[in-house]
Scaffold this active site. Structure first.
Site, PDB file in Angstrom:
ATOM      1  N   ASP A 392       0.834  -1.205   0.000  1.00  0.00           N
ATOM      2  CA  ASP A 392       0.000   0.000   0.000  1.00  0.00           C
ATOM      3  C   ASP A 392       0.867   1.253   0.000  1.00  0.00           C
ATOM      4  O   ASP A 392       0.584   2.208   0.710  1.00  0.00           O
ATOM      5  CB  ASP A 392      -0.925  -0.024   1.221  1.00  0.00           C
ATOM      6  CG  ASP A 392      -2.043   1.005   1.112  1.00  0.00           C
ATOM      7  OD1 ASP A 392      -2.261   1.537   0.011  1.00  0.00           O
ATOM      8  OD2 ASP A 392      -2.687   1.280   2.138  1.00  0.00           O
ATOM      9  N   ARG A 396      -0.010   9.106   0.646  1.00  0.00           N
ATOM     10  CA  ARG A 396      -0.821   9.288   1.853  1.00  0.00           C
ATOM     11  C   ARG A 396      -0.251   8.477   3.017  1.00  0.00           C
ATOM     12  O   ARG A 396      -0.577   8.729   4.173  1.00  0.00           O
ATOM     13  CB  ARG A 396      -2.283   8.889   1.600  1.00  0.00           C
ATOM     14  CG  ARG A 396      -2.463   7.438   1.285  1.00  0.00           C
ATOM     15  CD  ARG A 396      -3.876   6.977   1.045  1.00  0.00           C
ATOM     16  NE  ARG A 396      -3.779   5.622   0.511  1.00  0.00           N
ATOM     17  CZ  ARG A 396      -3.604   5.324  -0.748  1.00  0.00           C
ATOM     18  NH1 ARG A 396      -3.579   6.272  -1.647  1.00  0.00           N
ATOM     19  NH2 ARG A 396      -3.454   4.082  -1.141  1.00  0.00           N
ATOM     20  N   ASN A 397       0.566   7.482   2.720  1.00  0.00           N
ATOM     21  CA  ASN A 397       1.150   6.647   3.759  1.00  0.00           C
ATOM     22  C   ASN A 397       2.598   7.016   4.083  1.00  0.00           C
ATOM     23  O   ASN A 397       3.316   6.226   4.677  1.00  0.00           O
ATOM     24  CB  ASN A 397       1.050   5.168   3.371  1.00  0.00           C
ATOM     25  CG  ASN A 397      -0.378   4.689   3.480  1.00  0.00           C
ATOM     26  OD1 ASN A 397      -1.140   5.212   4.305  1.00  0.00           O
ATOM     27  ND2 ASN A 397      -0.762   3.726   2.668  1.00  0.00           N
ATOM     28  N   ASP A 410       3.087   4.275   7.281  1.00  0.00           N
ATOM     29  CA  ASP A 410       1.859   3.530   7.531  1.00  0.00           C
ATOM     30  C   ASP A 410       1.937   2.175   6.859  1.00  0.00           C
ATOM     31  O   ASP A 410       2.243   2.084   5.682  1.00  0.00           O
ATOM     32  CB  ASP A 410       0.659   4.327   6.988  1.00  0.00           C
ATOM     33  CG  ASP A 410      -0.624   3.907   7.661  1.00  0.00           C
ATOM     34  OD1 ASP A 410      -0.615   2.853   8.324  1.00  0.00           O
ATOM     35  OD2 ASP A 410      -1.632   4.618   7.519  1.00  0.00           O
TER      36      ASP A 410
HETATM   37  P1  ADP Z   1      -4.109   4.777  10.045  1.00  0.00           P
HETATM   38  O1  ADP Z   1      -2.813   4.084   9.822  1.00  0.00           O
HETATM   39  O2  ADP Z   1      -4.854   4.293  11.238  1.00  0.00           O
HETATM   40  O3  ADP Z   1      -4.943   4.860   8.802  1.00  0.00           O
HETATM   41  P2  ADP Z   1      -2.764   7.235   9.669  1.00  0.00           P
HETATM   42  O4  ADP Z   1      -1.385   6.809   9.850  1.00  0.00           O
HETATM   43  O5  ADP Z   1      -3.235   7.362   8.263  1.00  0.00           O
HETATM   44  O6  ADP Z   1      -3.733   6.291  10.431  1.00  0.00           O
HETATM   45  O7  ADP Z   1      -2.985   8.627  10.379  1.00  0.00           O
HETATM   46  C1  ADP Z   1      -4.022   9.529  10.089  1.00  0.00           C
HETATM   47  C2  ADP Z   1      -3.477  10.947  10.023  1.00  0.00           C
HETATM   48  O8  ADP Z   1      -2.795  11.275  11.226  1.00  0.00           O
HETATM   49  C3  ADP Z   1      -2.444  11.145   8.916  1.00  0.00           C
HETATM   50  O9  ADP Z   1      -3.049  11.549   7.726  1.00  0.00           O
HETATM   51  C4  ADP Z   1      -1.539  12.218   9.454  1.00  0.00           C
HETATM   52  O10 ADP Z   1      -2.031  13.488   9.119  1.00  0.00           O
HETATM   53  C5  ADP Z   1      -1.616  12.025  10.962  1.00  0.00           C
HETATM   54  N1  ADP Z   1      -0.439  11.274  11.451  1.00  0.00           N
HETATM   55  C6  ADP Z   1      -0.291   9.942  11.549  1.00  0.00           C
HETATM   56  N2  ADP Z   1       0.902   9.598  12.031  1.00  0.00           N
HETATM   57  C7  ADP Z   1       1.554  10.757  12.262  1.00  0.00           C
HETATM   58  C8  ADP Z   1       2.857  11.087  12.771  1.00  0.00           C
HETATM   59  N3  ADP Z   1       3.722  10.140  13.153  1.00  0.00           N
HETATM   60  N4  ADP Z   1       3.186  12.382  12.865  1.00  0.00           N
HETATM   61  C9  ADP Z   1       2.320  13.350  12.496  1.00  0.00           C
HETATM   62  N5  ADP Z   1       1.101  13.115  12.021  1.00  0.00           N
HETATM   63  C10 ADP Z   1       0.695  11.837  11.893  1.00  0.00           C
END
Ligand code: ADP
Length: 538
Positions: A392, A396-397, A410
């Site tokens: 993936d 966005r990740n 992610d």
């Molecule tokens: P999930 O893995 O549960 O889908 P995400 O990793 O996509 O969650 O996180 C959602 C949002 O939170 C991201 O779009 C980002 O904006 C924010 N985010 C996630 N991890 C971080 C991080 N380590 N530092 C800053 N912002 C983060």
């Protein structure tokens, strides 16, 4: 004047000579007849497999006819994977192939060749069959399932009805006056109809009734499989002796919400006593809102996996907090959030509304884009060395920190905020089809090579300032396009070297794709050639 009549295309290129003689001597002059005639398709044969597949044809005509192919009456758009090739020209006859590179069942059908010039046209058809559909007879399967479901419902309804009759008859006559079942009926008028009772759920065949492991896209049945990263016992990242750091709840102080993940909210927090040299540091905490037994298991597996993934371009995982609900994962805080938002915010369309005034943020330069790309490629080299298939990879990740530091952040599948990036299949499985190569879409094959394809799409995202790949197409159209062999166009601001790299990632044959180390090396060189000025982002 020599007048010639009743000539045909057979006379084309015939030599006409004129000799003049008298007593003193002779002279000869000649010319070739250039006869204009309408096209004629003299041959159109069945497809033959060669290095590429070839539908051979021969067409005569003068002037040279224009050729157009139709597959089941739809125009065939020629490109990298389907093209007309002329191999030989003899006496105004053109011999060639419709060349198809790795055609799939989508390419099966009736091929019609239409040849036209200003004097007329000709057409001919041939059937071509390259590959079976992954599962033939799916329609039949679907109908059978429907029949089974209807018959099943009827059978259960009938049994229910009989049972009720028996209960009414014997239950009502019970000498102890047992009210049990009969009171159930009288208490709930709706349930008087046994059919209502049994159909209380869904009586239309859902994808789960067709087997939880399959989904249909068009007429293609695609198997749905769980993310094997979590379940492969041989995965070196899932060691049994992994020590996941546990953080005390009182050491975490939430500050504000950062975003919404697939499984819960993400917060900015201060974490105390995490490192010996700093009293507190900023962290991002991910919460798991619904912790069913399975979700808890996944949570712990993911925590183990993350503990073992350590690289400068993979987001740092500090540990978990499982003292009470919600379960929490603690990560390093990346100041600029996810890369997709960051790209959009630094693109030509970004408009920052600051204090009622519209100000333009600084646009990313090419060298900054290369710097970003190079770092993601570096993270991917590491993942490949760990035999970890991401499945993936997308902007966005990825996360952006200070000084344009980028990390892959992610490893789960699916996100609510970006739900249009995913194609929902089989209930809750979401597929990032716009980032997937043909073999992942058609056969659910995910490998390091399919990650390389996605990395090519990530490059495209970077050089379009975060546009959605194939934004102009619906999910079904995207599937059609990718499996047919079309690739994304070169972004306006993308240098040729970088687009060549993308094309190297999008080779249809996985083994023909560039190797992740090569990609990283190339990007590193390109990035070095144009140094990054980091401070412009402020
Ligand atoms: P999930 O893995 O549960 O889908 P995400 O990793 O996509 O969650 O996180 C959602 C949002 O939170 C991201 O779009 C980002 O904006 C924010 N985010 C996630 N991890 C971080 C991080 N380590 N530092 C800053 N912002 C983060």
């Amino acid at each position: 004047m020599l007048r010639l009549s009743n000539l045909s295309s057979l006379d084309h290129n015939s030599k006409i000579s004129c000799t003049a003689e008298n007593i003193v001597g002779g002279k000869e002059s000649s010319l070739l007849l250039d006869i204009l005639f309408p096209p004629k398709i003299t041959k159109l044969s069945e497809a033959i497999p060669d290095h590429h597949w070839c539908i051979p044809f021969s067409v005569s005509g003068n002037p040279e006819p224009e050729l157009q192919w139709f597959l089941d009456d739809e125009v065939v758009t020629e490109g990298l994977y389907i093209m007309t090739m002329i191999h030989d020209i003899t006496e105004r006859e053109y011999h060639g192939c419709l060349q198809l590179d790795s055609p799939t069942h989508f390419n099966n059908g009736r091929y019609r060749l239409v040849a036209k010039n200003e004097f007329g046209m000709d057409q001919r058809e041939v059937e071509a069959h390259f590959m079976h559909k992954p599962i033939e007879g799916l329609c039949l399967h679907f109908v059978i399932v429907q029949v089974y479901v209807v018959v099943g419902i009827a059978a259960v309804a009938f049994t229910g009805f009989l049972l009720m009759l028996i209960i009414l008859k014997f239950g009502g006559n019970s000498k102890f006056g047992i009210k049990g079942p009969s009171s159930v009926i009288s208490n709930d008028d709706d349930s008087a109809s046994p059919l209502h009772h049994v159909s209380n759920g869904s009586n239309t065949p859902s994808s789960s009734e067709m087997g939880p492991d399959a989904v249909i896209i068009g007429m293609t049945k695609i198997p749905v499989i769980e993310n094997p990263q979590y379940f492969r016992s041989t995965n070196s990242l899932l060691k049994t002796d992994t020590f996941v750091q546990h953080i005390k709840r009182h050491n975490i102080v939430l500050k504000r919400e950062l975003g919404e993940g697939a499984f819960g909210k993400v917060f900015l927090a201060e974490c105390y006593n995490l490192s010996p040299d700093q009293e507190k540091i900023l962290v991002a905490v991910k919460t798991l809102k619904e912790a069913s037994e399975n979700a808890r298991k996944d949570f712990h597996r993911e925590a183990e996996l993350l503990t073992n993934l350590q690289h400068e371009h993979i987001v740092t995982f500090y540990g978990v907090c499982v003292e009470s609900d919600p379960l929490i994962m603690v990560f390093e805080y990346m100041k600029h959030g996810d890369l997709n938002k960051f790209l959009r915010a630094h693109g030509p369309d970004a408009v920052l509304m600051a204090e009622g005034q519209t100000t333009r943020p600084v646009e990313l330069t090419q060298s900054q884009m290369l710097h970003i790309a190079q770092q993601i490629a570096s993270g991917m080299v590491y993942l490949a060395s760990q035999h970890f298939v991401h499945r993936d990879l997308a902007t966005r990740n990825c996360l952006v920190g200070e000084n344009l530091l980028v990390k892959i952040g992610d490893f789960g599948m699916s996100r609510d905020v970006y739900s249009t990036d995913y194609y929902r299949v089989g209930g809750h499985t979401m597929l990032p089809i716009r980032w997937m190569p043909p073999e992942s879409i058609m056969y659910r094959k995910f490998t390091t090579e399919s990650d390389v394809w996605s990395l090519g799409v990530v490059l495209w995202e970077i050089f379009t300032y975060g546009k959605q790949p194939w934004y102009q197409l619906s999910n079904n159209e995207v599937i059609e396009c990718i499996t047919q062999g079309r690739v994304l166009q070169r972004p306006r601001t993308c240098p040729k070297e970088v687009y060549d790299l993308m094309l190297g990632c999008w080779q249809r044959e996985p083994h023909m794709r560039l190797n992740i180390k090569e990609i990283h090396g190339l990007l590193l060189n390109l990035a070095k050639a144009s140094p990054v000025y980091l401070d412009i982002l402020g």
